[in-house]
Design a protein around this motif. Structure first.
Motif, PDB file in Angstrom:
ATOM      1  N   ALA B 262       0.842  -1.188   0.000  1.00 20.04           N
ATOM      2  CA  ALA B 262       0.000   0.000   0.000  1.00 20.04           C
ATOM      3  C   ALA B 262       0.885   1.248   0.000  1.00 20.04           C
ATOM      4  O   ALA B 262       1.946   1.254   0.627  1.00 20.04           O
ATOM      5  N   PRO B 263       0.455   2.330  -0.705  1.00 21.76           N
ATOM      6  CA  PRO B 263       1.267   3.542  -0.777  1.00 21.76           C
ATOM      7  C   PRO B 263       1.663   4.071   0.605  1.00 21.76           C
ATOM      8  O   PRO B 263       2.806   4.481   0.805  1.00 21.76           O
ATOM      9  N   GLU B 264       0.737   3.996   1.578  1.00 15.46           N
ATOM     10  CA  GLU B 264       1.057   4.519   2.920  1.00 15.46           C
ATOM     11  C   GLU B 264       2.217   3.722   3.515  1.00 15.46           C
ATOM     12  O   GLU B 264       3.126   4.286   4.133  1.00 15.46           O
ATOM     13  N   ALA B 265       2.171   2.402   3.312  1.00 14.14           N
ATOM     14  CA  ALA B 265       3.227   1.552   3.860  1.00 14.14           C
ATOM     15  C   ALA B 265       4.565   1.905   3.222  1.00 14.14           C
ATOM     16  O   ALA B 265       5.596   1.982   3.894  1.00 14.14           O
ATOM     17  N   ARG B 266       4.526   2.150   1.898  1.00 15.00           N
ATOM     18  CA  ARG B 266       5.776   2.501   1.220  1.00 15.00           C
ATOM     19  C   ARG B 266       6.302   3.843   1.714  1.00 15.00           C
ATOM     20  O   ARG B 266       7.500   3.994   1.965  1.00 15.00           O
ATOM     21  N   ARG B 267       5.383   4.844   1.831  1.00 11.38           N
ATOM     22  CA  ARG B 267       5.821   6.162   2.299  1.00 11.38           C
ATOM     23  C   ARG B 267       6.478   6.054   3.668  1.00 11.38           C
ATOM     24  O   ARG B 267       7.497   6.685   3.939  1.00 11.38           O
ATOM     25  N   LYS B 268       5.893   5.206   4.530  1.00 10.35           N
ATOM     26  CA  LYS B 268       6.424   5.069   5.878  1.00 10.35           C
ATOM     27  C   LYS B 268       7.849   4.517   5.849  1.00 10.35           C
ATOM     28  O   LYS B 268       8.746   5.025   6.527  1.00 10.35           O
ATOM     29  N   THR B 269       8.035   3.476   5.002  1.00  8.97           N
ATOM     30  CA  THR B 269       9.357   2.866   4.894  1.00  8.97           C
ATOM     31  C   THR B 269      10.364   3.873   4.342  1.00  8.97           C
ATOM     32  O   THR B 269      11.490   3.985   4.819  1.00  8.97           O
ATOM     33  N   GLU B 270       9.930   4.626   3.323  1.00 10.41           N
ATOM     34  CA  GLU B 270      10.827   5.611   2.721  1.00 10.41           C
ATOM     35  C   GLU B 270      11.238   6.657   3.756  1.00 10.41           C
ATOM     36  O   GLU B 270      12.407   7.048   3.844  1.00 10.41           O
ATOM     37  N   ALA B 271      10.249   7.091   4.552  1.00 11.76           N
ATOM     38  CA  ALA B 271      10.546   8.113   5.558  1.00 11.76           C
ATOM     39  C   ALA B 271      11.517   7.572   6.608  1.00 11.76           C
ATOM     40  O   ALA B 271      12.459   8.256   7.017  1.00 11.76           O
ATOM     41  N   ALA B 272      11.293   6.306   7.022  1.00 11.67           N
ATOM     42  CA  ALA B 272      12.169   5.695   8.026  1.00 11.67           C
ATOM     43  C   ALA B 272      13.593   5.615   7.488  1.00 11.67           C
ATOM     44  O   ALA B 272      14.570   5.842   8.206  1.00 11.67           O
ATOM     45  N   MET B 273      13.682   5.330   6.180  1.00  6.96           N
ATOM     46  CA  MET B 273      14.991   5.222   5.564  1.00  6.96           C
ATOM     47  C   MET B 273      15.678   6.584   5.527  1.00  6.96           C
ATOM     48  O   MET B 273      16.851   6.726   5.887  1.00  6.96           O
ATOM     49  N   ALA B 274      14.921   7.603   5.124  1.00 12.22           N
ATOM     50  CA  ALA B 274      15.481   8.950   5.027  1.00 12.22           C
ATOM     51  C   ALA B 274      15.932   9.439   6.398  1.00 12.22           C
ATOM     52  O   ALA B 274      16.928  10.148   6.526  1.00 12.22           O
ATOM     53  N   ALA B 275      15.187   9.041   7.460  1.00  9.82           N
ATOM     54  CA  ALA B 275      15.508   9.518   8.806  1.00  9.82           C
ATOM     55  C   ALA B 275      16.617   8.685   9.449  1.00  9.82           C
ATOM     56  O   ALA B 275      16.958   8.909  10.614  1.00  9.82           O
ATOM     57  N   GLY B 276      17.126   7.693   8.710  1.00 12.63           N
ATOM     58  CA  GLY B 276      18.226   6.901   9.260  1.00 12.63           C
ATOM     59  C   GLY B 276      17.776   5.871  10.278  1.00 12.63           C
ATOM     60  O   GLY B 276      18.572   5.390  11.073  1.00 12.63           O
ATOM     61  N   ARG B 277      16.474   5.531  10.289  1.00 11.16           N
ATOM     62  CA  ARG B 277      16.004   4.555  11.263  1.00 11.16           C
ATOM     63  C   ARG B 277      16.117   3.119  10.759  1.00 11.16           C
ATOM     64  O   ARG B 277      15.775   2.196  11.467  1.00 11.16           O
ATOM     65  N   LEU B 278      16.565   2.921   9.517  1.00  7.97           N
ATOM     66  CA  LEU B 278      16.724   1.568   8.991  1.00  7.97           C
ATOM     67  C   LEU B 278      18.184   1.267   8.698  1.00  7.97           C
ATOM     68  O   LEU B 278      18.972   2.166   8.408  1.00  7.97           O
ATOM     69  N   ARG B 279      18.538  -0.013   8.776  1.00 11.97           N
ATOM     70  CA  ARG B 279      19.893  -0.410   8.399  1.00 11.97           C
ATOM     71  C   ARG B 279      19.915  -1.068   7.029  1.00 11.97           C
ATOM     72  O   ARG B 279      20.944  -1.130   6.359  1.00 11.97           O
ATOM     73  N   ALA B 280      18.751  -1.616   6.633  1.00 14.24           N
ATOM     74  CA  ALA B 280      18.687  -2.226   5.300  1.00 14.24           C
ATOM     75  C   ALA B 280      17.256  -2.203   4.822  1.00 14.24           C
ATOM     76  O   ALA B 280      16.318  -2.147   5.612  1.00 14.24           O
ATOM     77  N   ILE B 281      17.099  -2.240   3.492  1.00 13.36           N
ATOM     78  CA  ILE B 281      15.775  -2.301   2.915  1.00 13.36           C
ATOM     79  C   ILE B 281      15.819  -3.248   1.724  1.00 13.36           C
ATOM     80  O   ILE B 281      16.718  -3.170   0.896  1.00 13.36           O
ATOM     81  N   VAL B 282      14.870  -4.185   1.708  1.00 10.87           N
ATOM     82  CA  VAL B 282      14.775  -5.121   0.588  1.00 10.87           C
ATOM     83  C   VAL B 282      13.810  -4.496  -0.408  1.00 10.87           C
ATOM     84  O   VAL B 282      12.683  -4.154  -0.054  1.00 10.87           O
ATOM     85  N   ALA B 283      14.245  -4.320  -1.659  1.00  8.08           N
ATOM     86  CA  ALA B 283      13.430  -3.559  -2.600  1.00  8.08           C
ATOM     87  C   ALA B 283      13.462  -4.178  -3.988  1.00  8.08           C
ATOM     88  O   ALA B 283      14.405  -4.875  -4.363  1.00  8.08           O
ATOM     89  N   THR B 284      12.405  -3.900  -4.752  1.00  9.04           N
ATOM     90  CA  THR B 284      12.378  -4.282  -6.161  1.00  9.04           C
ATOM     91  C   THR B 284      12.678  -3.028  -6.975  1.00  9.04           C
ATOM     92  O   THR B 284      13.126  -2.021  -6.443  1.00  9.04           O
ATOM     93  N   ALA B 285      12.341  -3.073  -8.262  1.00  5.54           N
ATOM     94  CA  ALA B 285      12.560  -1.917  -9.131  1.00  5.54           C
ATOM     95  C   ALA B 285      11.835  -0.683  -8.596  1.00  5.54           C
ATOM     96  O   ALA B 285      12.083   0.423  -9.056  1.00  5.54           O
TER      97      ALA B 285
END
Lengths: 222, 778
Positions: B262-285
């Motif tokens: 869902a777009p909201e879920a993606r936005r949340k992950t993107e924001a967490a990544m931008a804020a440095g709260r993630l160490r890795a992200i599994v992603a497709t294209a």
């Protein structure tokens, strides 16, 4: 390749029709003409050529066998309003068929006697020699019987391959014809509904490569 | 850029990721609007991703707010509310950020004319991601329309590094002349560091996703600051995500990102990544393009990258600073993929990039554009034809093709004109065409778009709960209550169904994994040649892991290795059938086509073919009889009917037709207030397909499907080259059993069964004989 059924020689044809040479008759079941336009009216735009395809095949089978009587075992039209929607090309084909063969329509659950408004005569059932002809097999009737209604098909799995074919379903006293209509679907012959309609064990008959192949059926539990 | 803008020139800006090219594209606009503030739409920005439009808005609003500039910026995508969209049509912002789909819809409104007449600048971001696709066709048509509405419009294209800029300049130009677009290039940054990960020197025989190396991947994640783990499909994303968590002893925060969430879920992950709260992200294209999400210092590619340009693009996600090398790691899925990874590494080092070929614009997209044009108001066919030909992909369009496309929209084509519902255009006295009924416009807007995805069901957490994303309907419809499946990185249990919604709660146990019908990228010619090179350079084998070197060594002993420019074909018996394996190195689509061609010829030669399976490297067929005379099977003279007939009867063209029929407006995905199920869609498309094939074989949408099949599914050009080679240098090895190199393709998923009449008959006869034999009482 004739089949001996209740002492009558019957020939199942690869197209799905049954030829009865002694009576000069060609039998077909479940043409379901105008199924596409029926769906189209309900907002599902199937192209309007299914009747033409079915009738072209039927005319060819009549010419090939030289049969002078055509017997359709019900559900000739998909719905009772079908004849009114029949496009002119299909209408002409049917007229041609009627000019060459006497047509007997057995009434089905989908169409009642609708087809008789165009050509031929409608009958709830027929008795021809030793055989009873009706739309849907009657499990309570012990008389040898030809019918349609179930659209039997068989799936053969062998050498890593699944081959699905429309088939004739044969029980000790009943022979159920495959659907002839180009848009009619099929029911797996192992379906309990078929075993219930024609008890006593079923064999799937598939006319193929000049032979009549027989596949014993192991019915599914009901 | 400002210089080009000052002279009013169209321009194409090519810069590596991280050079700030998107903002550069806006500089002339910001300068102009600051100098001369005005009402109305000044600049239109089109990006391939909704998320990119949102990101660009954020990046623009900050400087605008800081400098208190009188400039309004808004986005318009599929996520924009209908109120806001209606308001935007009445009073548009100065800068509108959108996607090709939303732009096409915008142009279908009668207000488009007034809205765009003052447009001065059009910015196309990530132009390399568009140009060779149907979305690109759609965008090119929209650009031609915009140029007509605003003749002074200046076009700006932005692109990542590409091998050859000329065709892109031509695509961008309003008159298809590359010289009218000024090329602006940025210097390259430091070359990337690419490594191949082979823990314990072992590589499996089969598989495409590198999951076997999860533990080693996790160790690399632990050693890095922020890692993107790229995978090639959404299903693999779920699996890899779970594998990594299973190895995640120190419980590092790891996220997942793919297009079905869902777009909201993606936005949340993107924001967490931008804020440095993630160490890795599994992603497709879904993370391939554009956005800078935080301080990524490592990119891991699970499975082969399939092309050097794509690898470089993904590598560029790490370290957005030009002066530092980005760091990437490839985890090959199998032995061939190891060779491919090595080849990709060599290619990137040599800066030898591959490029999707340009092709003529698709006819179904043209039909859709004509429908959209009619929705905006009556039009003269002659005018529209002139306008369409200004779009680069349609420069070579003939009047006959245009009229056929017009006819599909006006009547459905002659095989379908019996149906009232296909009579969508009505001629008027002055020769113009208008929409037959206004309700058709609503229907068009509901169904337009060039991306045809499988029909989906929504996954919702709890009753009326939040949406987690979508699974494809064929998968969703197989689920029963209490079944578990893996989604969004969690194990979910089905609690109920409600129309298109699947309600779930947290579950446990062994879940199934939803898969998605999606195009796998074929191996590029460039990499294929490099892989052949590696096979023929035994000096390089010692640098390979021992089991790869051994695999090649035994192949050399038991059979032979494919040469630099030959076609190696092996035949061997197995399980009561004969296998034939051809090493074409032409990519999966070309091999699929070869599979169809070979089995059709085998059918005619009485070899009773049963099926085939293709990979990027080779094709395997199996048949009841042994193929001995190979030359005629590989004859390069492909008779037109040979392939056409076969493709027409095969599922490939059916699938392609489903897409063109939807894009071309013959089949609606949705009616107002109701969605069709996937089964309904494919049944009606199959039936229409059969009818057109019989009654109107030259129907525009059949032609369009055939063109698609030719391009995407069959890759006829590469096939032709391969068969040409076979005539001069066909090496046949008849083996007593399977060879080492043949193993991977025989373990490949996606076997195609051949609808061969002769084998079917033989099998039916044999099954019948078996039954007789078993039942005989002698």
């Amino acid at each position: 390749m004739p089949l001996l059924f209740s002492s009558e020689h019957l020939i199942p044809l690869p197209c799905g029709a049954l030829h009865w040479p002694a009576r000069g008759a060609l039998l077909v079941a479940d043409l379901h003409l105008e199924k596409a336009s029926h769906f189209a009216r309900r907002g599902w735009p199937l192209p309007p050529y299914d009747s033409e395809v079915t009738l072209t095949r039927l005319a060819a089978a009549l010419a090939h066998t030289g049969a002078t009587t055509l017997i359709a075992l019900g559900d000739t039209f998909h719905d009772p309003q079908g004849p009114a929607r029949l496009p002119s090309a299909a209408r002409n084909l049917l007229a041609q068929i009627a000019s060459r063969a006497k047509i007997l329509w057995i009434t089905g659950n989908h169409d009642d006697a609708a087809a008789a408004t165009l050509h031929g005569t409608a009958h709830p059932e027929l008795v021809l020699g030793p055989l009873t002809l009706r739309h849907e097999a009657d499990p309570a009737d012990p008389a040898p019987e030809l019918s349609g209604h179930f659209h039997p098909k068989v799936i053969i799995r062998h050498r890593g391959r699944a081959i699905s074919r429309r088939c004739f379903a044969l029980s000790p006293t009943k022979l159920i014809l495959p659907a002839y209509g180009s848009l009619a679907g099929g029911l797996d012959i192992t379906d309990p509904a078929l075993a219930a309609a024609a008890p006593g064990g079923l064999i799937a008959l598939v006319p193929e490569a000049g032979q009549l192949l027989r596949f014993p059926v192991v019915a599914q539990a009901a | 850029m400002l210089d080009a803008a000052g002279r009013g020139e169209h321009s194409l800006l090519i810069a590596p990721t991280g050079a700030g090219k998107t903002l550069a594209g806006f500089l002339p606009t910001l300068a102009a609007l600051t100098e001369r503030p005005r009402e109305g739409l000044h600049t239109l920005y089109v990006s391939p991703l909704k998320a990119l439009a949102v990101d660009v808005q954020r990046n623009l609003l900050t400087p605008i707010a800081q400098a208190k500039l009188p400039i309004s910026v808004e986005t318009r995508t599929g996520d924009t509310s209908s109120d806001k969209k209606a308001r935007q049509r009445q009073s548009p912002p100065n800068i509108l950020l959108t996607t090709p789909e939303s732009l096409a819809l915008l142009l279908s409104y009668p207000q488009a004319e007034t809205m765009f007449e003052g447009l001065e600048s059009l910015i196309i971001d990530e132009i390399h991601a568009f140009a060779t696709t149907k979305r690109g066709d759609q965008l090119a048509l929209a650009m031609a329309r915009l140029q007509r509405l605003a003749p002074g419009l200046r076009r700006i294209g932005l692109s990542a590094t590409i091998a050859d800029a000329m065709p892109f300049q031509s695509w961008l130009a309003p008159d298809t002349d590359p010289d009218s677009v000024r090329l602006v290039t940025c210097p390259q940054g430091a070359p990337p560091k690419i490594e191949i990960l082979v823990p314990e020197d072992r590589i499996p025989w089969a598989g495409h996703n590198g999951r076997w190396a999860a533990a080693a991947v996790m160790r690399r994640i632990e050693a890095a600051r922020l890692t993107i783990v790229f995978v090639n499909t959404r299903a693999v994303a779920e699996l890899v995500f779970r594998d990594l968590w299973a190895e995640n002893d120190s419980a590092l925060p790891i996220g997942i990102h793919h297009g079905s969430l869902a777009p909201e879920a993606r936005r949340k992950t993107e924001a967490a990544m931008a804020a440095g709260r993630l160490r890795a992200i599994v992603a497709t294209a879904s993370l391939d393009l554009g956005i800078d999400w935080g301080d990524v210092d490592l990119v891991i590619q699970m499975g082969a990258p399939k092309g050097a340009a794509r690898l470089l693009q993904r590598t560029g996600r790490a370290n957005h600073r030009l002066d530092e090398a980005s760091h990437a790691l490839i985890v090959p899925g199998n032995r061939f993929e190891y060779l491919e990874a090595l080849a990709a590494q060599d290619a990137v080092t040599a800066n030898d990039l591959d490029q999707e070929p340009f092709r003529p614009g698709s006819l179904d997209t043209l039909a859709q554009f004509i429908f959209a044009r009619a929705c905006a108001g009556a039009f003269m066919p002659d005018d529209l034809f002139e306008e369409v030909r200004l779009a680069a992909p349609y420069a070579g369009l003939t009047r006959g093709q245009f009229d056929a496309a017009l006819d599909v929209i006006a009547t459905g084509g002659y095989a379908l004109r019996a149906y009232e519902r296909y009579r969508r255009l009505t001629p008027q006295a002055d020769g113009s065409l208008r929409l037959t009924h206004p309700r058709l416009a609503a229907l068009h807007r509901l169904n337009a778009g060039t991306i045809v995805e499988a029909v989906t069901m929504n996954v919702r957490f709890g009753r009326r709960g939040r949406a987690l994303g979508q699974v494809e309907e064929w998968f969703g419809s197989q689920l029963r209550i209490a079944d578990t499946f893996m989604f969004a990185g969690q194990t979910l249990e089905v609690t109920g169904f409600d129309g298109p919604d699947i309600h779930v709660k947290m579950g446990r146990g062994t879940p199934s994994v939803p898969t998605y019908v999606g195009g796998r990228m074929p191996l590029s010619t460039n990499l294929a040649n490099r892989v052949r090179g590696l096979l023929n350079t035994p000096e390089r084998w010692p640098e390979m892991p021992p089991d790869v070197a051994e695999w090649l060594e035994i192949q050399r002993l038991r059979s032979t290795l494919p040469g630099l420019d030959d076609l190696l074909v092996e035949t061997f018996p197995r399980d009561g059938r004969w296998f034939m394996v051809a090493y074409g190195f032409a990519g999966r689509p070309a091999h699929q086509t070869l599979g169809m061609l070979l089995t059709s010829r085998m059918e005619r030669a009485g070899l009773m073919p049963l099926g085939f399976v293709a990979s990027d490297y080779m094709i395997a067929t199996w048949s009841l009889a042994e193929p001995t005379d190979l030359k005629p099977l590989f004859d390069p003279e492909i008779l037109e009917d040979e392939l056409a007939e076969w493709v027409a009867a095969s599922p490939f063209l059916r699938r392609a037709f489903r897409e063109t029929a939807i894009i071309g407006g013959l089949i609606e995905r949705a009616q107002p207030g109701q969605h069709k199920t996937g089964k309904q869609l494919s049944v009606s498309s199959d039936l229409i397909y059969e009818v057109l094939r019989r009654h109107q074989p030259d129907h525009l949408l059949l032609t369009a499907a055939w063109n698609d099949a030719r391009h995407k599914l069959t890759d006829l050009d590469r096939l032709a080259t391969m068969l040409e080679t076979a005539q001069h240098k066909l090496t046949h090895r008849r083996l007593p059993r399977v060879s080492p190199l043949a193993v991977p393709v025989l373990l490949e998923a996606g076997r195609e069964s051949v609808p061969g009449a002769s084998a079917d008959t033989a099998i039916l006869l044999e099954a019948d004989a078996l039954a007789r034999e078993a039942m005989a009482l002698d």
